[in-house]
Design an enzyme around this catalytic site. Structure first.
Site, mmCIF file in Angstrom:
data_model
loop_
_atom_site.group_PDB
_atom_site.id
_atom_site.type_symbol
_atom_site.label_atom_id
_atom_site.label_comp_id
_atom_site.label_asym_id
_atom_site.label_seq_id
_atom_site.Cartn_x
_atom_site.Cartn_y
_atom_site.Cartn_z
ATOM 1 N N ASN A 112 22.618 49.025 8.248
ATOM 2 C CA ASN A 112 23.944 48.474 8.558
ATOM 3 C C ASN A 112 23.896 46.976 8.741
ATOM 4 O O ASN A 112 22.918 46.422 9.221
ATOM 5 C CB ASN A 112 24.540 49.177 9.794
ATOM 6 C CG ASN A 112 24.198 48.455 11.086
ATOM 7 O OD1 ASN A 112 24.866 47.502 11.477
ATOM 8 N ND2 ASN A 112 23.133 48.899 11.753
ATOM 9 N N PHE A 116 29.006 43.213 14.457
ATOM 10 C CA PHE A 116 29.815 43.267 15.694
ATOM 11 C C PHE A 116 31.312 43.285 15.410
ATOM 12 O O PHE A 116 32.082 42.519 16.002
ATOM 13 C CB PHE A 116 29.508 42.079 16.627
ATOM 14 C CG PHE A 116 28.138 42.074 17.245
ATOM 15 C CD1 PHE A 116 27.307 43.182 17.195
ATOM 16 C CD2 PHE A 116 27.681 40.937 17.909
ATOM 17 C CE1 PHE A 116 26.038 43.158 17.787
ATOM 18 C CE2 PHE A 116 26.420 40.898 18.500
ATOM 19 C CZ PHE A 116 25.600 42.008 18.441
ATOM 20 N N SER A 177 20.440 42.330 17.772
ATOM 21 C CA SER A 177 21.092 42.763 16.539
ATOM 22 C C SER A 177 20.757 41.765 15.435
ATOM 23 O O SER A 177 20.835 40.553 15.648
ATOM 24 C CB SER A 177 22.599 42.836 16.746
ATOM 25 O OG SER A 177 23.198 43.094 15.508
ATOM 26 N N ASN A 179 22.397 41.181 12.754
ATOM 27 C CA ASN A 179 23.545 40.845 11.900
ATOM 28 C C ASN A 179 24.432 39.731 12.441
ATOM 29 O O ASN A 179 25.509 39.491 11.911
ATOM 30 C CB ASN A 179 24.373 42.106 11.652
ATOM 31 C CG ASN A 179 23.537 43.198 10.998
ATOM 32 O OD1 ASN A 179 22.854 42.951 10.012
ATOM 33 N ND2 ASN A 179 23.561 44.388 11.575
ATOM 34 N N THR A 180 24.026 39.094 13.519
ATOM 35 C CA THR A 180 24.747 37.922 14.019
ATOM 36 C C THR A 180 23.767 36.757 13.952
ATOM 37 O O THR A 180 22.746 36.785 14.652
ATOM 38 C CB THR A 180 25.251 38.158 15.466
ATOM 39 O OG1 THR A 180 26.202 39.210 15.437
ATOM 40 C CG2 THR A 180 25.882 36.909 16.063
ATOM 41 N N LYS A 219 18.305 44.727 25.505
ATOM 42 C CA LYS A 219 17.942 45.495 24.303
ATOM 43 C C LYS A 219 17.177 44.605 23.336
ATOM 44 O O LYS A 219 17.662 43.541 22.936
ATOM 45 C CB LYS A 219 19.204 46.048 23.635
ATOM 46 C CG LYS A 219 18.901 46.968 22.459
ATOM 47 C CD LYS A 219 20.101 47.816 22.123
ATOM 48 C CE LYS A 219 19.879 48.683 20.910
ATOM 49 N NZ LYS A 219 21.048 49.512 20.606
ATOM 50 N N ASN A 248 16.328 48.151 18.961
ATOM 51 C CA ASN A 248 17.421 48.026 17.992
ATOM 52 C C ASN A 248 16.892 48.387 16.589
ATOM 53 O O ASN A 248 15.801 48.935 16.469
ATOM 54 C CB ASN A 248 17.951 46.590 18.037
ATOM 55 C CG ASN A 248 19.451 46.524 17.775
ATOM 56 O OD1 ASN A 248 19.935 47.105 16.803
ATOM 57 N ND2 ASN A 248 20.177 45.840 18.633
ATOM 58 N N THR A 321 21.335 57.401 14.768
ATOM 59 C CA THR A 321 21.223 57.895 13.395
ATOM 60 C C THR A 321 20.957 59.409 13.353
ATOM 61 O O THR A 321 21.426 60.103 12.449
ATOM 62 C CB THR A 321 20.109 57.110 12.653
ATOM 63 O OG1 THR A 321 20.432 55.717 12.774
ATOM 64 C CG2 THR A 321 20.033 57.481 11.184
HETATM 65 C C1 LIG Z 1 26.060 51.608 12.112
HETATM 66 C C2 LIG Z 1 25.271 51.113 13.293
HETATM 67 C C3 LIG Z 1 25.859 50.204 14.167
HETATM 68 C C4 LIG Z 1 25.134 49.732 15.268
HETATM 69 N N1 LIG Z 1 25.742 48.861 16.126
HETATM 70 C C5 LIG Z 1 25.075 48.448 17.232
HETATM 71 C C6 LIG Z 1 25.708 47.603 18.178
HETATM 72 O O1 LIG Z 1 26.872 47.244 18.044
HETATM 73 N N2 LIG Z 1 24.972 47.199 19.246
HETATM 74 C C7 LIG Z 1 23.671 47.605 19.454
HETATM 75 O O2 LIG Z 1 23.068 47.222 20.461
HETATM 76 N N3 LIG Z 1 23.060 48.415 18.571
HETATM 77 C C8 LIG Z 1 23.729 48.850 17.489
HETATM 78 N N4 LIG Z 1 23.112 49.685 16.604
HETATM 79 C C9 LIG Z 1 21.694 50.074 16.832
HETATM 80 C C10 LIG Z 1 21.565 51.418 17.531
HETATM 81 O O3 LIG Z 1 22.154 51.395 18.812
HETATM 82 C C11 LIG Z 1 20.079 51.791 17.677
HETATM 83 O O4 LIG Z 1 19.451 50.842 18.500
HETATM 84 C C12 LIG Z 1 19.339 51.838 16.335
HETATM 85 O O5 LIG Z 1 20.167 52.370 15.335
HETATM 86 C C13 LIG Z 1 18.034 52.651 16.408
HETATM 87 O O6 LIG Z 1 18.286 53.973 16.819
HETATM 88 P P1 LIG Z 1 18.466 55.195 15.763
HETATM 89 O O7 LIG Z 1 17.299 55.156 14.843
HETATM 90 O O8 LIG Z 1 18.536 56.415 16.629
HETATM 91 O O9 LIG Z 1 19.753 54.951 15.062
HETATM 92 C C14 LIG Z 1 23.806 50.172 15.483
HETATM 93 C C15 LIG Z 1 23.218 51.082 14.605
HETATM 94 C C16 LIG Z 1 23.934 51.567 13.510
HETATM 95 C C17 LIG Z 1 23.288 52.544 12.585
#
Ligand SMILES: Cc1cc2nc3c(=O)[nH]c(=O)nc-3n(C[C@H](O)[C@H](O)[C@H](O)COP(=O)(O)O)c2cc1C
Length: 349
Positions: A112, A116, A177, A179-180, A219, A248, A321
């Site tokens: 992704n 934000f 994150s 993406n910022t 985080k 993250n 996920t």
């Molecule tokens: C579509 C998407 C959007 C996410 N948006 C955020 C976010 O806004 N803030 C954040 O701290 N992490 C965000 N994450 C990261 C997740 O909270 C998590 O840390 C990361 O996906 C790893 O965990 P997972 O493998 O169980 O997905 C996002 C992940 C995905 C897939």
């Protein structure tokens, strides 16, 4: 076969963001069914105390799925012990242009670059104010607006802290994150030191006003060298942080580079981030012991994955996920597995 296994092929025909919206809308409908809610369940007792808070169970929702706090009650009804909403920024912002979310089913992964997208602090706070009595712990994940200059980043986190202080059980500083632009630079050296020092100071004065000290978690990214992790751990302790969320998404796409979408720009989550993320948990735990609790997140796709995180030193876990690939049944299976482990810690029946 569980109902999500039947539904998944249909959802996966939709583009990921549409599937996401429809699922959350359906979940909101189940809340309206009240006692007839099909997800209503009897949850095993797995209470645990972390950051001075009593969690009904240690399995939580990771940030990013409900960025605006629009679906909290529906999500809580799935059985999570805690829900983290956000990332929220002070002002609303649209995020990156679409497409910005990609499925990699062969790897049980997502990439992704949402950036934000959110409706801003005032909207989220309004939602939190309307919540009734809660049987779960609520965290708010704070970020900075894309157009806030880097040297003013601290102000965005301070505004967030102040606004949600009376409404949240804990806050998370998202400095990881990918993406910022520039956000991950806040994870190191002087930038990290001054961010945490200002937040700790402001928290102290807000604690006086509200008569309650709000726990702060940080985080972090999985893409850190051992030396960087060591430096972070010291800084977190120095500024009285209450927990670390590890981790993250990763920028390392080597495991998926040959798959469709594998080289899309953005953070990779799911199965391919599991090992990297778990080794951050293990390293931090070895270094910090019980001085700073770890909330593990990254690649939990099965109950055994969650157990591996606890064995590496985590006190709580978060899912994202895994829910996309296995539905809310993953929560039930994980809670059952944890209950059995609690009753038979040596693995005997
Ligand atoms: C579509 C998407 C959007 C996410 N948006 C955020 C976010 O806004 N803030 C954040 O701290 N992490 C965000 N994450 C990261 C997740 O909270 C998590 O840390 C990361 O996906 C790893 O965990 P997972 O493998 O169980 O997905 C996002 C992940 C995905 C897939």
């Amino acid at each position: 076969m569980d109902s999500y296994a039947l539904l998944r092929p249909l959802l996966f025909r939709l583009d990921p963001e549409t599937a996401h919206r429809w699922t959350l809308a359906a979940l909101d409908l189940t809340v309206k069914l009240g006692p007839f809610n099909p997800f209503k369940k009897h949850l095993p007792k797995l209470e645990t105390e972390v950051m001075g808070l009593r969690f009904p169970n240690p399995v939580g929702l990771a940030a990013g799925l409900d960025k605006n706090g629009d679906h909290i009650e529906g999500l809580a009804g799935l059985g999570f012990g805690f829900i983290e909403v956000g990332t929220v920024t002070p002002r609303p912002q649209p995020g990156n242009s679409k497409p910005r979310l990609f499925r990699l089913p062969e790897a049980e992964a997502l990439i992704n670059r949402m950036g934000f997208n959110n409706k801003g602090l005032a909207h989220l706070a309004g939602n939190l104010e309307r919540l009734g009595k809660r049987g779960y712990i609520l965290g708010v994940n704070l970020g900075k607006n894309k157009d806030t200059p880097q040297e003013k980043a601290v102000e965005d986190y301070l505004v967030g802290l102040e606004k949600v202080y009376p409404l949240a059980d804990y806050v998370t500083l998202n400095i990881s994150s990918p993406n910022t632009p520039g956000l991950r630079d806040l994870q190191h050296g002087k930038a990290l030191d001054s961010l945490l020092s200002r937040l700790d100071e402001t928290r102290e004065s807000l604690a006086q006003t509200h008569g309650r000290r709000l726990p702060i978690a940080v985080k972090i990214a999985p893409d850190l060298s051992p030396a960087q992790l060591e430096e972070q751990a010291q800084t977190f302790l120095r500024h009285h942080m209450d927990a670390v969320i590890a981790t993250n998404t990763t920028l390392d796409h080597s495991a998926v580079q040959n798959l469709p979408h594998g080289l899309e720009t953005g953070g990779l989550s799911g199965r391919p981030v599991f090992d990297q993320s778990t080794s951050v948990v293990r390293r931090l735990h070895n270094r910090l012991g019980n001085r700073l609790p770890i909330i593990a997140c990254g690649g939990i796709l099965t109950p055994e994955d969650a157990i591996a995180k606890f064995e590496a030193g985590a006190r709580l876990v978060q899912l994202y996920t895994g829910l996309i690939y296995h539905g809310s049944g993953l929560i039930d299976l994980t809670l059952d597995r944890l209950k059995k482990r609690q009753m038979h810690p040596t693995g005997e029946p």
